[in-house]
Motif scaffolding. Structure first.
Motif, PDB file in Angstrom:
ATOM      1  N   ASP A   1     -99.031 -54.269 102.885  1.00  0.00           N
ATOM      2  CA  ASP A   1     -98.674 -53.767 104.208  1.00  0.00           C
ATOM      3  C   ASP A   1     -99.129 -52.313 104.383  1.00  0.00           C
ATOM      4  O   ASP A   1     -98.348 -51.438 104.756  1.00  0.00           O
ATOM      5  CB  ASP A   1     -97.170 -53.905 104.444  1.00  0.00           C
ATOM      6  CG  ASP A   1     -96.811 -53.799 105.922  1.00  0.00           C
ATOM      7  OD1 ASP A   1     -97.674 -54.101 106.772  1.00  0.00           O
ATOM      8  OD2 ASP A   1     -95.665 -53.412 106.223  1.00  0.00           O
ATOM      9  N   GLU A   2    -100.402 -52.080 104.066  1.00  0.00           N
ATOM     10  CA  GLU A   2    -101.000 -50.752 104.158  1.00  0.00           C
ATOM     11  C   GLU A   2    -102.272 -50.813 104.988  1.00  0.00           C
ATOM     12  O   GLU A   2    -102.837 -51.887 105.196  1.00  0.00           O
ATOM     13  CB  GLU A   2    -101.352 -50.209 102.755  1.00  0.00           C
ATOM     14  CG  GLU A   2    -100.165 -49.936 101.868  1.00  0.00           C
ATOM     15  CD  GLU A   2     -99.371 -48.699 102.258  1.00  0.00           C
ATOM     16  OE1 GLU A   2     -99.805 -47.955 103.174  1.00  0.00           O
ATOM     17  OE2 GLU A   2     -98.317 -48.465 101.650  1.00  0.00           O
TER      18      GLU A   2
ATOM     19  N   SER B   1     -92.675 -59.872  96.274  1.00  0.00           N
ATOM     20  CA  SER B   1     -92.732 -59.845  97.744  1.00  0.00           C
ATOM     21  C   SER B   1     -94.173 -59.676  98.225  1.00  0.00           C
ATOM     22  O   SER B   1     -94.560 -60.230  99.260  1.00  0.00           O
ATOM     23  CB  SER B   1     -91.843 -58.743  98.314  1.00  0.00           C
ATOM     24  OG  SER B   1     -92.316 -57.473  97.925  1.00  0.00           O
ATOM     25  N   ASN B   2     -94.995 -58.932  97.462  1.00  0.00           N
ATOM     26  CA  ASN B   2     -96.400 -58.756  97.825  1.00  0.00           C
ATOM     27  C   ASN B   2     -97.159 -60.072  97.691  1.00  0.00           C
ATOM     28  O   ASN B   2     -97.985 -60.409  98.545  1.00  0.00           O
ATOM     29  CB  ASN B   2     -97.056 -57.689  96.953  1.00  0.00           C
ATOM     30  CG  ASN B   2     -96.329 -56.371  97.002  1.00  0.00           C
ATOM     31  OD1 ASN B   2     -95.727 -55.974  96.019  1.00  0.00           O
ATOM     32  ND2 ASN B   2     -96.348 -55.701  98.140  1.00  0.00           N
TER      33      ASN B   2
ATOM     34  N   THR C   1     -99.183 -47.711  95.005  1.00  0.00           N
ATOM     35  CA  THR C   1    -100.235 -48.542  95.616  1.00  0.00           C
ATOM     36  C   THR C   1    -101.253 -48.975  94.569  1.00  0.00           C
ATOM     37  O   THR C   1    -101.663 -50.143  94.540  1.00  0.00           O
ATOM     38  CB  THR C   1    -100.937 -47.779  96.761  1.00  0.00           C
ATOM     39  OG1 THR C   1     -99.963 -47.451  97.758  1.00  0.00           O
ATOM     40  CG2 THR C   1    -102.048 -48.606  97.384  1.00  0.00           C
TER      41      THR C   1
ATOM     42  N   LYS D   1     -96.336 -62.313 100.659  1.00  0.00           N
ATOM     43  CA  LYS D   1     -97.102 -61.935 101.851  1.00  0.00           C
ATOM     44  C   LYS D   1     -98.539 -62.423 101.749  1.00  0.00           C
ATOM     45  O   LYS D   1     -99.120 -62.905 102.726  1.00  0.00           O
ATOM     46  CB  LYS D   1     -97.100 -60.414 102.043  1.00  0.00           C
ATOM     47  CG  LYS D   1     -95.780 -59.838 102.459  1.00  0.00           C
ATOM     48  CD  LYS D   1     -95.869 -58.328 102.552  1.00  0.00           C
ATOM     49  CE  LYS D   1     -94.516 -57.702 102.780  1.00  0.00           C
ATOM     50  NZ  LYS D   1     -94.588 -56.234 102.737  1.00  0.00           N
TER      51      LYS D   1
ATOM     52  N   THR E   1    -102.840 -56.863 103.522  1.00  0.00           N
ATOM     53  CA  THR E   1    -101.767 -57.769 103.910  1.00  0.00           C
ATOM     54  C   THR E   1    -100.640 -57.756 102.886  1.00  0.00           C
ATOM     55  O   THR E   1     -99.468 -57.619 103.234  1.00  0.00           O
ATOM     56  CB  THR E   1    -102.307 -59.207 104.072  1.00  0.00           C
ATOM     57  OG1 THR E   1    -103.272 -59.213 105.127  1.00  0.00           O
ATOM     58  CG2 THR E   1    -101.199 -60.194 104.383  1.00  0.00           C
TER      59      THR E   1
ATOM     60  N   MET F   1    -100.825 -65.303 104.125  1.00  0.00           N
ATOM     61  CA  MET F   1    -101.964 -64.775 104.882  1.00  0.00           C
ATOM     62  C   MET F   1    -102.879 -65.906 105.334  1.00  0.00           C
ATOM     63  O   MET F   1    -103.259 -66.763 104.550  1.00  0.00           O
ATOM     64  CB  MET F   1    -102.757 -63.791 104.008  1.00  0.00           C
ATOM     65  CG  MET F   1    -103.953 -63.191 104.688  1.00  0.00           C
ATOM     66  SD  MET F   1    -104.825 -62.099 103.527  1.00  0.00           S
ATOM     67  CE  MET F   1    -106.210 -61.624 104.549  1.00  0.00           C
TER      68      MET F   1
END
Length: 114
Positions: A38-39, A95-96, A14, A99, A35, A103
């Motif tokens: 995803d945490e 991928s982060n 993280t 996302k 977002t 948003m």
């Protein structure tokens, strides 16, 4: 900051992804990192507080938002490592970033901010 504390900070997924995302986007707030990663908010906030305490991040408040960015006074060797990771391991956060780009309602930054 010692190399040991720096590498301990990078040892957590993280924290590593947060640093790379912040470096990629210049600055991000907690909701954006929530977002992208995803945490939940407490986990992200806890990791950001650790990174700030270690001197890897600095923050600034803009209204209700707190934005985090890489500490401009980070030692050159640490900056070089983060830059190399971002360049050589860009796929780690693809991928982060996707996302994050999807948003809605992202907070706006001040036009002439640092």
């Amino acid at each position: 900051m010692t190399p040991l504390t720096f590498f301990k900070a990078l040892a957590d997924d993280t924290r590593l992804r947060s640093l790379l995302l912040i470096q990629s986007e210049s600055e991000l707030c907690v909701c954006e990192l929530m977002t992208a990663l995803d945490e939940i908010q407490p986990k992200i906030s806890r990791h950001l507080a650790q990174l700030r305490k270690l001197g890897l991040l600095v923050d600034r408040r803009q209204g209700q938002w707190v934005f985090y960015r890489i500490n401009p006074e980070l030692p050159s060797w640490a900056n070089a490592i983060l830059h190399t990771l971002a360049t050589e391991q860009a796929g780690l956060i693809d991928s982060n970033l996707a996302k994050l780009l999807q948003m809605g309602d992202r907070p706006e930054r001040a036009k002439n901010c640092c």
